[in-house]
Design an enzyme around this catalytic site. Structure first.
Site, PDB file in Angstrom:
ATOM      1  N   HIS A   1       0.918  -1.585   0.010  1.00 17.21           N
ATOM      2  CA  HIS A   1      -0.016  -0.093   0.062  1.00 17.21           C
ATOM      3  C   HIS A   1       0.760   1.430   0.171  1.00 17.21           C
ATOM      4  O   HIS A   1       1.863   1.610   0.282  1.00 17.21           O
ATOM      5  CB  HIS A   1      -1.542   0.218   0.838  1.00 17.21           C
ATOM      6  CG  HIS A   1      -1.951  -1.114   1.207  1.00 17.21           C
ATOM      7  ND1 HIS A   1      -2.894  -1.661   1.797  1.00 17.21           N
ATOM      8  CD2 HIS A   1      -2.869  -1.325   0.071  1.00 17.21           C
ATOM      9  CE1 HIS A   1      -4.305  -2.019   1.627  1.00 17.21           C
ATOM     10  NE2 HIS A   1      -4.239  -2.187  -0.112  1.00 17.21           N
TER      11      HIS A   1
ATOM     12  N   ASP B   1      -1.148  -3.009  10.191  1.00 18.43           N
ATOM     13  CA  ASP B   1      -1.531  -3.596   9.175  1.00 18.43           C
ATOM     14  C   ASP B   1      -2.306  -4.584   9.347  1.00 18.43           C
ATOM     15  O   ASP B   1      -2.014  -5.727   8.394  1.00 18.43           O
ATOM     16  CB  ASP B   1      -1.317  -2.914   7.678  1.00 18.43           C
ATOM     17  CG  ASP B   1      -1.141  -1.320   7.676  1.00 18.43           C
ATOM     18  OD1 ASP B   1      -0.578  -0.514   7.948  1.00 18.43           O
ATOM     19  OD2 ASP B   1      -1.669  -0.740   6.549  1.00 18.43           O
TER      20      ASP B   1
ATOM     21  N   ASP C   1       1.031   4.268   1.606  1.00 17.28           N
ATOM     22  CA  ASP C   1       1.555   4.854   2.468  1.00 17.28           C
ATOM     23  C   ASP C   1       2.990   4.161   3.884  1.00 17.28           C
ATOM     24  O   ASP C   1       3.195   4.599   4.486  1.00 17.28           O
ATOM     25  CB  ASP C   1       0.394   4.930   3.785  1.00 17.28           C
ATOM     26  CG  ASP C   1      -0.525   3.566   3.556  1.00 17.28           C
ATOM     27  OD1 ASP C   1      -0.109   2.896   3.595  1.00 17.28           O
ATOM     28  OD2 ASP C   1      -0.814   3.480   5.111  1.00 17.28           O
TER      29      ASP C   1
ATOM     30  N   HIS D   1       1.552   3.861  13.192  1.00 17.86           N
ATOM     31  CA  HIS D   1       0.031   3.733  12.492  1.00 17.86           C
ATOM     32  C   HIS D   1      -0.857   4.394  12.577  1.00 17.86           C
ATOM     33  O   HIS D   1      -2.468   3.711  12.257  1.00 17.86           O
ATOM     34  CB  HIS D   1      -0.007   2.529  11.910  1.00 17.86           C
ATOM     35  CG  HIS D   1      -0.433   2.228  10.362  1.00 17.86           C
ATOM     36  ND1 HIS D   1      -1.701   2.001   9.889  1.00 17.86           N
ATOM     37  CD2 HIS D   1       0.343   2.618   8.947  1.00 17.86           C
ATOM     38  CE1 HIS D   1      -2.017   2.129   8.442  1.00 17.86           C
ATOM     39  NE2 HIS D   1      -0.925   2.524   7.985  1.00 17.86           N
TER      40      HIS D   1
END
Length: 303
Positions: free
Chosen positions: A63, A206, A65, A265
């Site tokens: 991803h 994540d 980011d 995060h």
């Protein structure tokens, strides 16, 4: 000792006070980077650390980011006249993804070496340290990482003398080398005691909570874990988007019996993570809200 710095703690989008996800570690002249979100280079400059000596760059997943800062970082390393190869680690497809990003950074004076992860758990040995990768539960393939620094047993002068080992070989044996000499074969176990406690850092972002994360974080000195949401009532959103709350991360830290946990995060909507920490510490007392440039030095325990 292992120097650790959270370069960026943001998820989804950078903010004026929070760069995107990145962690940098330094050990014995080597530098290891996990993820390279937007703003990584700026955070590195603000910290006063250099990109040039990075030996290993790990990606949790693809991803934006977590990887959007890579082309600029590679160009900066090239402009610093780096010539040593750079090892990149990440999920299957890493080489293809990096090749696409390098459309804007096509010429580099150093080689990129790729290690694509294909197993649920994988161990990568770099000599003085090893990296353990483990699958987590996100909406695309994603990995967490352990940074492990082992520590050999204590050298015994008495044992060395008892075996009649010449002093000229002691240092090499202490470093784990076997020595064939005119006097015979000398091995490290002849002079070293049982292995001592090393250093372990676990990094996970994540993901939903999983047993595999708890297993890999077991007794980590530092557990850096995503805390996307701290506000009450965000549990359903965390489940839908395959992220976790502060409190779920704290439960894993407790179950894994880690020494210390940092959250990272954060959702862009989460302005002040610290305001939720009292409730987090009710679950796991040694928990801290990570912030950009948060730094620690993990050292071996004293005898």
């Amino acid at each position: 000792m292992l120097d650790v710095c959270l370069l960026g703690t943001g998820g989804m989008m950078p903010l004026p006070y929070r760069w995107l996800t990145s962690l940098m570690m330094r050990f014995n002249g080597s530098s290891i980077l996990i993820d390279c979100g937007e703003g990584t280079q700026i955070a590195m400059k603000e910290k006063g650390w250099s990109a040039k000596p990075i030996d290993v760059l790990c990606f949790t997943h693809f991803h934006a980011d977590h990887i959007s800062g890579l082309p600029g970082l590679l160009l900066t390393m090239g402009n610093a006249e780096r010539t040593e190869p750079l090892t990149l680690i990440g999920p299957r497809g890493l080489e293809r993804v990096v090749a696409a990003l390098r459309m804007i950074a096509p010429e580099l004076p150093f080689e990129l070496q790729f290690i694509e992860l294909t197993e649920t758990e994988q161990v990568l040995d770099f000599g003085e340290f090893r990296i353990e990768a483990f699958r987590v539960n996100h909406n695309i393939i994603c990995y967490g990482y352990n940074m492990i620094i082992d520590r050999a047993g204590k050298f015994s002068v008495e044992d060395a003398k008892a075996h009649g080992i010449p002093m000229q070989y002691w240092n090499r044996l202490q470093k784990g080398e076997e020595i064939e000499s005119p006097e015979g074969l000398y091995t490290p176990d002849m002079v070293l005691g049982p292995p001592r406690k090393g250093i372990k850092l676990t990094y996970c972002t994540d993901s939903r909570p999983t047993d595999l994360i708890v297993k890999n974080a077991d007794h980590a000195d530092l557990f850096i874990c995503e805390g996307m949401y701290g506000e009450p009532g965000m549990e359903q959103k965390a489940r839908e988007h395959k992220h976790m709350t502060f409190y779920e991360a704290a439960e894993m830290a407790k179950d894994a019996a880690v020494r210390e946990m940092w959250l990272t995060h954060y959702s862009p909507s989460l302005v002040n993570p610290k305001e939720f920490m009292p409730k987090v510490r009710e679950i796991f007392p040694n928990a801290y809200a990570g912030k950009d440039a948060k730094t620690a030095t993990l050292d071996f325990e004293d005898e």
